[in-house]
Design an enzyme around this catalytic site. Structure first.
Site, PDB file in Angstrom:
ATOM      1  N   ARG A   1       1.009  -1.173   0.156  1.00 49.29           N
ATOM      2  CA  ARG A   1       0.235   0.160  -0.307  1.00 49.29           C
ATOM      3  C   ARG A   1       0.763   1.592  -0.233  1.00 49.29           C
ATOM      4  NH1 ARG A   1      -5.157  -1.576   0.235  1.00 49.29           N
ATOM      5  NH2 ARG A   1      -5.618   1.147   0.631  1.00 49.29           N
TER       6      ARG A   1
ATOM      7  N   ASN B   1      -6.176   4.141 -11.630  1.00 48.29           N
ATOM      8  CA  ASN B   1      -5.351   4.361 -10.575  1.00 48.29           C
ATOM      9  C   ASN B   1      -4.665   3.432 -10.597  1.00 48.29           C
ATOM     10  OD1 ASN B   1      -6.382   2.531  -8.899  1.00 48.29           O
ATOM     11  ND2 ASN B   1      -6.968   3.605  -8.012  1.00 48.29           N
TER      12      ASN B   1
ATOM     13  N   HIS C   1      -4.407  -2.426  -7.816  1.00 46.06           N
ATOM     14  CA  HIS C   1      -4.711  -2.808  -6.785  1.00 46.06           C
ATOM     15  C   HIS C   1      -4.153  -3.709  -5.783  1.00 46.06           C
ATOM     16  CE1 HIS C   1      -8.440  -4.507  -4.223  1.00 46.06           C
ATOM     17  NE2 HIS C   1      -7.323  -5.736  -4.317  1.00 46.06           N
TER      18      HIS C   1
END
Length: 140
Positions: free
Chosen positions: A87, A114, A117
């Site tokens: 992350r 983006n 994931h």
């Protein structure tokens, strides 16, 4: 910190632009190992199953359509604190808020496109990994 596994998806906007290698280099440079990987083309129904947790949200249909628009690369990353590390390497969902050097800051086109994931918790990671991979495909 414990050795963990997490799911990573390189999304259609990134595979379309041939960014898989550059994105994977960022994971590997951060100390994460790719222990399973495959390129697939999800159907809208499969994307809907995967993102079922978001079914009531206004962006759900658009998300499923996007994830089925072109191939994705699904992979399992392994390492110390892999969920948090992944992350961190991905950066904030909104690329405008992502830190310099993160995947989303460098490669994302928008909040929706983006580029990546990643699982957000150990329980989510286990469920997401099992959605795409059998135990035989996880080779460390």
């Amino acid at each position: 910190m414990a050795i963990e596994r997490t799911l990573s998806i390189i999304k259609p906007d990134a595979t379309r632009r041939n960014l898989t290698g550059r994105i994977n280099a960022k994971f590997e440079d951060a100390g994460l190992r790719i222990v399973a990987q495959k390129r697939i083309h999800l159907s809208k129904a499969q994307a809907g199953q995967f993102y079922a947790v978001h079914a009531e949200r206004p962006f759900y249909d658009e998300l499923c359509t996007f994830m089925a628009s072109e191939p994705v690369v699904v992979q399992v990353l392994e390492g110390e604190g892999a969920i948090a590390k992944n992350r961190e390497v991905m950066g904030a969902t909104n690329p405008a808020n992502a830190d310099d050097g993160t995947i989303r800051k460098e490669f994302a086109l928008s909040v929706g496109e983006n580029s990546v994931h990643g699982s957000d918790a150990p329980e989510t990671a286990a469920t997401e990994i099992a959605f795409f991979f059998s135990g035989l495909e996880l080779v460390g």
